[in-house]
Design a protein around this motif. Structure first.
Motif, PDB file in Angstrom:
ATOM      1  N   GLU A  92       8.285  13.454  24.082  1.00  0.00           N
ATOM      2  CA  GLU A  92       6.939  12.877  24.173  1.00  0.00           C
ATOM      3  C   GLU A  92       5.986  13.820  23.473  1.00  0.00           C
ATOM      4  N   ILE A  93       4.966  13.237  22.823  1.00  0.00           N
ATOM      5  CA  ILE A  93       3.922  14.032  22.184  1.00  0.00           C
ATOM      6  C   ILE A  93       2.581  13.575  22.745  1.00  0.00           C
ATOM      7  N   TYR A  94       1.773  14.536  23.136  1.00  0.00           N
ATOM      8  CA  TYR A  94       0.430  14.284  23.645  1.00  0.00           C
ATOM      9  C   TYR A  94      -0.574  14.956  22.718  1.00  0.00           C
ATOM     10  N   ARG A  95      -1.820  14.460  22.735  1.00  0.00           N
ATOM     11  CA  ARG A  95      -2.868  15.027  21.884  1.00  0.00           C
ATOM     12  C   ARG A  95      -4.163  15.185  22.665  1.00  0.00           C
ATOM     13  N   ILE A  96      -4.834  16.300  22.432  1.00  0.00           N
ATOM     14  CA  ILE A  96      -6.223  16.490  22.834  1.00  0.00           C
ATOM     15  C   ILE A  96      -6.921  17.076  21.615  1.00  0.00           C
ATOM     16  N   GLN A  97      -7.958  16.387  21.165  1.00  0.00           N
ATOM     17  CA  GLN A  97      -8.643  16.739  19.922  1.00  0.00           C
ATOM     18  C   GLN A  97      -7.606  16.866  18.815  1.00  0.00           C
ATOM     19  N   ASN A  98      -7.470  18.047  18.202  1.00  0.00           N
ATOM     20  CA  ASN A  98      -6.485  18.155  17.123  1.00  0.00           C
ATOM     21  C   ASN A  98      -5.228  18.921  17.554  1.00  0.00           C
ATOM     22  N   ARG A  99      -5.102  19.240  18.836  1.00  0.00           N
ATOM     23  CA  ARG A  99      -3.932  19.965  19.338  1.00  0.00           C
ATOM     24  C   ARG A  99      -2.886  18.988  19.860  1.00  0.00           C
ATOM     25  N   LEU A 100      -1.652  19.164  19.406  1.00  0.00           N
ATOM     26  CA  LEU A 100      -0.528  18.359  19.864  1.00  0.00           C
ATOM     27  C   LEU A 100       0.328  19.185  20.818  1.00  0.00           C
ATOM     28  N   PHE A 101       0.904  18.509  21.799  1.00  0.00           N
ATOM     29  CA  PHE A 101       1.796  19.123  22.776  1.00  0.00           C
ATOM     30  C   PHE A 101       3.033  18.239  22.886  1.00  0.00           C
ATOM     31  N   MET A 102       4.195  18.802  22.639  1.00  0.00           N
ATOM     32  CA  MET A 102       5.447  18.051  22.689  1.00  0.00           C
ATOM     33  C   MET A 102       6.300  18.538  23.864  1.00  0.00           C
ATOM     34  N   ILE A 103       6.824  17.585  24.610  1.00  0.00           N
ATOM     35  CA  ILE A 103       7.810  17.877  25.645  1.00  0.00           C
ATOM     36  C   ILE A 103       9.130  17.294  25.142  1.00  0.00           C
ATOM     37  N   MET A 104      10.132  18.134  25.088  1.00  0.00           N
ATOM     38  CA  MET A 104      11.422  17.722  24.546  1.00  0.00           C
ATOM     39  C   MET A 104      12.510  18.077  25.552  1.00  0.00           C
ATOM     40  N   GLU A 105      13.272  17.081  25.969  1.00  0.00           N
ATOM     41  CA  GLU A 105      14.415  17.313  26.842  1.00  0.00           C
ATOM     42  C   GLU A 105      15.680  17.115  26.018  1.00  0.00           C
ATOM     43  N   THR A 106      16.601  18.051  26.176  1.00  0.00           N
ATOM     44  CA  THR A 106      17.806  18.057  25.351  1.00  0.00           C
ATOM     45  C   THR A 106      19.052  18.207  26.211  1.00  0.00           C
ATOM     46  N   ASP A 107      20.199  17.945  25.588  1.00  0.00           N
ATOM     47  CA  ASP A 107      21.450  18.245  26.271  1.00  0.00           C
ATOM     48  C   ASP A 107      21.647  19.760  26.259  1.00  0.00           C
ATOM     49  N   ASP A 108      22.626  20.221  27.010  1.00  0.00           N
ATOM     50  CA  ASP A 108      22.839  21.668  27.159  1.00  0.00           C
ATOM     51  C   ASP A 108      23.310  22.341  25.880  1.00  0.00           C
ATOM     52  N   ASP A 109      23.867  21.576  24.949  1.00  0.00           N
ATOM     53  CA  ASP A 109      24.382  22.146  23.699  1.00  0.00           C
ATOM     54  C   ASP A 109      23.333  22.234  22.595  1.00  0.00           C
ATOM     55  N   PHE A 110      22.128  21.737  22.846  1.00  0.00           N
ATOM     56  CA  PHE A 110      21.085  21.720  21.819  1.00  0.00           C
ATOM     57  C   PHE A 110      20.727  23.137  21.384  1.00  0.00           C
ATOM     58  N   SER A 111      20.479  23.277  20.058  1.00  0.00           N
ATOM     59  CA  SER A 111      19.912  24.525  19.533  1.00  0.00           C
ATOM     60  C   SER A 111      18.956  24.177  18.389  1.00  0.00           C
ATOM     61  N   PHE A 112      17.881  24.930  18.306  1.00  0.00           N
ATOM     62  CA  PHE A 112      16.912  24.715  17.233  1.00  0.00           C
ATOM     63  C   PHE A 112      17.537  25.022  15.875  1.00  0.00           C
ATOM     64  N   GLU A 113      18.442  25.997  15.844  1.00  0.00           N
ATOM     65  CA  GLU A 113      19.102  26.356  14.586  1.00  0.00           C
ATOM     66  C   GLU A 113      19.957  25.192  14.076  1.00  0.00           C
ATOM     67  N   GLN A 114      20.702  24.566  14.977  1.00  0.00           N
ATOM     68  CA  GLN A 114      21.540  23.426  14.582  1.00  0.00           C
ATOM     69  C   GLN A 114      20.674  22.249  14.139  1.00  0.00           C
ATOM     70  N   LYS A 115      19.575  22.008  14.869  1.00  0.00           N
ATOM     71  CA  LYS A 115      18.676  20.917  14.488  1.00  0.00           C
ATOM     72  C   LYS A 115      18.091  21.169  13.110  1.00  0.00           C
ATOM     73  N   GLU A 116      17.713  22.405  12.841  1.00  0.00           N
ATOM     74  CA  GLU A 116      17.159  22.754  11.529  1.00  0.00           C
ATOM     75  C   GLU A 116      18.172  22.485  10.413  1.00  0.00           C
ATOM     76  N   LEU A 117      19.436  22.808  10.657  1.00  0.00           N
ATOM     77  CA  LEU A 117      20.483  22.545   9.662  1.00  0.00           C
ATOM     78  C   LEU A 117      20.662  21.047   9.435  1.00  0.00           C
ATOM     79  N   LEU A 118      20.688  20.277  10.523  1.00  0.00           N
ATOM     80  CA  LEU A 118      20.819  18.820  10.403  1.00  0.00           C
ATOM     81  C   LEU A 118      19.629  18.232   9.641  1.00  0.00           C
ATOM     82  N   ASP A 119      18.429  18.689   9.976  1.00  0.00           N
ATOM     83  CA  ASP A 119      17.226  18.187   9.312  1.00  0.00           C
ATOM     84  C   ASP A 119      17.225  18.518   7.820  1.00  0.00           C
TER      85      ASP A 119
END
Length: 113
Positions: free
Chosen positions: A44-71
């Motif tokens: 989910e992404i929320y906004r107040i003025q120009n600031r965004l706030f994201m809440i992200m729920e993932t499985d236990d195997d998630f990693s930002f490094e792996q997501k970056e490679l996939l992207d």
């Protein structure tokens, strides 16, 4: 399951902010598929003025490094990211090109009880 909270700023322009929100009313299917394939269960992404706030729920195997490679290997995701950068700006203190910044939890209600 893991939960991450991230922040990012939009450019301070009401027209651009409205365009950004319109894009998120119909996110490209390839982008949604890529998010799911990376291990994201909910986002989910929320906004107040120009600031965004994201809440992200993932499985236990998630990693930002792996997501970056996939992207990086997905041309449609790269096209989306380039388009979104038209509306986004870094939060003060960010490294060059750094977008979403991971936030640190400072309070947990359940743990405080």
């Amino acid at each position: 399951m893991k939960r991450y909270c991230l922040a990012l700023d939009l450019k301070e322009d009401e027209g651009l902010i409205a365009e950004y929100e319109a894009h998120h009313e119909k996110v490209w299917p390839e982008v949604l598929k890529s998010i799911c394939e990376s291990g994201v269960i909910d986002m989910e992404i929320y906004r107040i003025q120009n600031r965004l706030f994201m809440i992200m729920e993932t499985d236990d195997d998630f990693s930002f490094e792996q997501k970056e490679l996939l992207d990086a290997s997905n041309l449609k995701v790269q096209e989306w990211e380039k388009l979104m950068w038209k509306y986004q700006q870094t939060i003060p203190g960010s490294k060059p090109g750094e977008k979403w910044r991971l936030m640190t939890r400072i309070f947990d209600f359940k743990a405080a009880l």
